[in-house]
Enzyme design. Structure first.
Site, mmCIF file in Angstrom:
data_model
loop_
_atom_site.group_PDB
_atom_site.id
_atom_site.type_symbol
_atom_site.label_atom_id
_atom_site.label_comp_id
_atom_site.label_asym_id
_atom_site.label_seq_id
_atom_site.Cartn_x
_atom_site.Cartn_y
_atom_site.Cartn_z
ATOM 1 N N ASP A 85 0.851 -1.194 0.000
ATOM 2 C CA ASP A 85 0.000 0.000 0.000
ATOM 3 C C ASP A 85 0.887 1.245 0.000
ATOM 4 O OD1 ASP A 85 0.976 -0.042 2.600
ATOM 5 O OD2 ASP A 85 -0.844 -0.981 3.368
ATOM 6 N N ASP A 130 1.617 4.967 1.655
ATOM 7 C CA ASP A 130 1.363 5.891 2.765
ATOM 8 C C ASP A 130 1.908 7.264 2.411
ATOM 9 O OD1 ASP A 130 0.224 3.852 4.278
ATOM 10 O OD2 ASP A 130 2.175 3.190 5.014
ATOM 11 N N ASP A 186 10.301 3.733 12.938
ATOM 12 C CA ASP A 186 10.950 2.607 13.622
ATOM 13 C C ASP A 186 12.330 2.251 13.070
ATOM 14 O OD1 ASP A 186 9.659 1.689 11.339
ATOM 15 O OD2 ASP A 186 8.519 0.112 12.351
HETATM 16 P P1 ATP Z 1 3.990 -3.008 5.378
HETATM 17 O O1 ATP Z 1 2.788 -2.112 5.197
HETATM 18 O O2 ATP Z 1 4.582 -3.512 4.142
HETATM 19 O O3 ATP Z 1 3.751 -4.067 6.359
HETATM 20 P P2 ATP Z 1 5.118 -0.615 6.441
HETATM 21 O O4 ATP Z 1 6.527 -0.222 6.769
HETATM 22 O O5 ATP Z 1 4.422 0.216 5.430
HETATM 23 O O6 ATP Z 1 5.143 -2.135 6.039
HETATM 24 P P3 ATP Z 1 3.056 0.140 8.237
HETATM 25 O O7 ATP Z 1 2.595 -0.557 9.462
HETATM 26 O O8 ATP Z 1 2.135 0.321 7.101
HETATM 27 O O9 ATP Z 1 4.351 -0.642 7.788
HETATM 28 O O10 ATP Z 1 3.605 1.544 8.709
HETATM 29 C C1 ATP Z 1 3.940 2.597 7.822
HETATM 30 C C2 ATP Z 1 5.151 3.354 8.341
HETATM 31 O O11 ATP Z 1 4.861 3.922 9.618
HETATM 32 C C3 ATP Z 1 6.386 2.488 8.579
HETATM 33 O O12 ATP Z 1 7.137 2.338 7.407
HETATM 34 C C4 ATP Z 1 7.117 3.267 9.630
HETATM 35 O O13 ATP Z 1 7.815 4.345 9.059
HETATM 36 C C5 ATP Z 1 5.997 3.846 10.474
HETATM 37 N N1 ATP Z 1 5.655 2.982 11.620
HETATM 38 C C6 ATP Z 1 4.717 2.012 11.658
HETATM 39 N N2 ATP Z 1 4.648 1.447 12.862
HETATM 40 C C7 ATP Z 1 5.560 2.066 13.627
HETATM 41 C C8 ATP Z 1 5.965 1.945 14.999
HETATM 42 N N3 ATP Z 1 5.405 1.038 15.792
HETATM 43 N N4 ATP Z 1 6.921 2.780 15.448
HETATM 44 C C9 ATP Z 1 7.478 3.701 14.635
HETATM 45 N N5 ATP Z 1 7.154 3.866 13.348
HETATM 46 C C10 ATP Z 1 6.207 3.068 12.845
HETATM 47 MG MG MG Z 2 2.313 0.095 4.925
#
Ligand code: ATP
Ligand code: MG
Length: 476
Positions: A76, A78, A168
């Site tokens: 997705d 963001d 993170d």
């Molecule tokens: P995916 O969606 O492929 O699982 P993602 O990195 O996009 O991986 P998301 O949960 O969609 O994960 O989160 C989007 C972004 O928000 C992350 O890339 C990170 O930068 C930030 N993020 C998400 N969760 C946390 C957290 N617990 N602490 C700090 N930053 C976070």
């Molecule tokens: Mg994501």
């Protein structure tokens, strides 16, 4: 594509030196990196352009950039902006304000949701020096911590640099600017992608204390991307794993689905066990695996791995997977153990199963919530494991119509594949489903004929109860 990216990183590290590259922000102009608008969903582009035209900063961030650079199709997109959630919400009629812990905006296009969040400041830094550092054009300060230091709310807005710091891992703090198509790397994420490693931003202990789910996320990315967790990032995990006890079960339920139900379940399961995290997600199963308990009809370790492998394979083949199926797998070993205990206490098979299921589910929801819409089908799958062997008369036809038949049949096959000897029951059901009706009857007769096998045979005729004599009845 990756070759272009490699040369880009070489440039970056030679500019700053590999150690310093993690501290210095790096802005890479459009013609020096490989991320392009072609890789972005048209709806995400619409959101970015609308924000930009309204005078706000607008960037893509996180997983979509990371995955694309690694060569994986992003899940997705963001978006992050300096518009407050309210301002972003006002720009899109197809949007909703959501969240309490993190307020953000969902812009909906059919089935696709573009998440728009506002630059946030790292609230640990914010407590001492935020007013000076924060982007003053943004209002709406709101942060809260639990007694364990866990961040409960994080709605303090800030600059893009601050936003990068509170993310993170370094590879999740890469930004694509829609204004000039440049890529911003504030924390050395590109170099870490190059080295295929997961590195937390800042002090790992502090970051896990703020949000223990980050430990789970490190494992999830290690399995998904086949990256190493860098040593400093990995070091405190075992010791801090217990902090997961303070995370609401509903959030952990969602994390478990992402961890074990996204196509890398087997690797993730092994890593969670290795890092001592699994215990806080599935305490009963973890203890049972540690104890080495097994029975002739179930080897818990082999069964769980077989179940996860099945889910991983389905995802690889583009088939659907159901959270209740995954949970039914993970809790089955404990259900069989408890079932045996209840039977030893004198309960018949089915009531013993129902008691066992209730007990296991009650214990589990203290760790990860299980919504009722999932626990009901889980019970049905378990129940059907006891009913599928009984095929006489019209039963097999009735079972075929059961809404949970297909899941229960798949479950049965997993049991057999993991070494449970069920006398060819899975094969029988495979044939029965494919056979024309007249052959189905023959199959039932064949099952009936196997008198030695108590599961396939008709129930033994009960001897009619002797009527109590009138005289005895009158005494009662
Ligand atoms: P995916 O969606 O492929 O699982 P993602 O990195 O996009 O991986 P998301 O949960 O969609 O994960 O989160 C989007 C972004 O928000 C992350 O890339 C990170 O930068 C930030 N993020 C998400 N969760 C946390 C957290 N617990 N602490 C700090 N930053 C976070
Ligand atoms: Mg994501």
């Amino acid at each position: 594509m990756l070759a272009g990216f490699r040369s880009l990183v070489r440039k970056a590290t030679s500019l700053f030196g590999s150690d310093e590259s993690s501290q210095l922000p790096l802005e890479i102009p459009r013609d020096e990196h490989t991320f392009s608008r072609k890789n972005v969903s048209p709806n995400a582009l619409k959101v970015l352009y609308r924000l930009h035209e309204a005078g706000f900063d607008a960037y893509l961030v996180g997983g979509c950039i990371r995955d694309h650079l690694i060569g994986i199709e992003p899940k997705d997109f963001d978006v992050v902006t300096n518009a407050t959630p309210e301002e972003a919400h006002d720009l899109f009629s197809n949007s909703r304000l959501i969240g309490r812990r993190f307020k953000l905006v969902h812009v909906t296009y059919g089935r696709e949701i573009i998440e728009v969040s506002t630059f946030r400041a790292n609230s640990a830094a914010q407590q001492s020096e935020a007013p000076a550092k924060a982007n003053t054009s943004l209002k709406g300060k709101d942060t809260a911590r639990s007694t364990h230091g866990i961040l409960l709310r994080d709605n303090v807005y800030g600059s893009i640099e601050e936003d990068a710091e509170r993310r993170d891992f370094t590879f999740n703090a890469l930004y694509y600017n829609i204004a000039d198509f440049s890529l911003h790397d504030y924390c050395g994420g590109l170099a870490d992608i190059e080295q295929r490693q997961i590195r937390i931003i800042g002090d790992p202990r502090q970051r896990y204390q703020e949000d223990p789910v980050r430990m789970l996320r490190a494992i999830r990315f290690a399995a998904k991307l086949d990256f190493e967790i860098e040593a400093v990032t990995a070091a405190p995990i075992k010791e801090m794993a217990h902090l997961l006890d303070h995370i609401p079960p509903a959030r952990l339920f969602e994390e478990v689905l992402k961890l074990l139900g996204s196509g890398n379940g087997v690797t993730t399961f092994k890593l969670l066990r290795e890092y001592g995290l699994f215990k806080y997600l599935f305490p009963d199963l973890d203890a049972l695996l540690d104890s080495g308990w097994q029975r002739k009809d179930i080897q818990p370790d082999a069964f769980v791995i077989q179940g996860l492998e099945n889910t991983d394979a389905r995802i690889r083949e583009g088939k659907s997977t159901a959270p209740y199926f995954l949970y039914a797998i993970l809790l089955w070993p404990s259900v069989t153990l408890r079932h045996e205990e209840f039977e030893q206490q004198g309960l018949p098979a089915l009531p013993a199963l129902h008691q066992a299921a209730s007990m296991v589910l009650d214990n589990q929801v203290a760790s990860t919530a299980i919504p009722r819409r999932f626990s009901t089908p889980m019970r049905e799958i378990w129940d059907l494991q006891f009913r599928l062997p009984k095929r006489y008369g019209k039963r097999a036809f009735t079972l075929l119509q059961h809404p949970r038949f297909r899941a229960a049949y798949d479950f049965l096959l997993i049991r057999e594949l993991s070494g449970t000897e069920l006398g060819g029951l899975g094969q029988w059901w495979s044939e029965f489903q494919k056979a024309p009706e007249n052959q189905q009857r023959a199959l039932i007769n064949k099952a009936d004929a196997r008198q030695g096998d108590s599961d396939t045979s008709k129930p033994k005729r009960r001897r009619p109860r002797r009527r109590k004599s009138n005289s005895k009845r009158s005494q009662e």
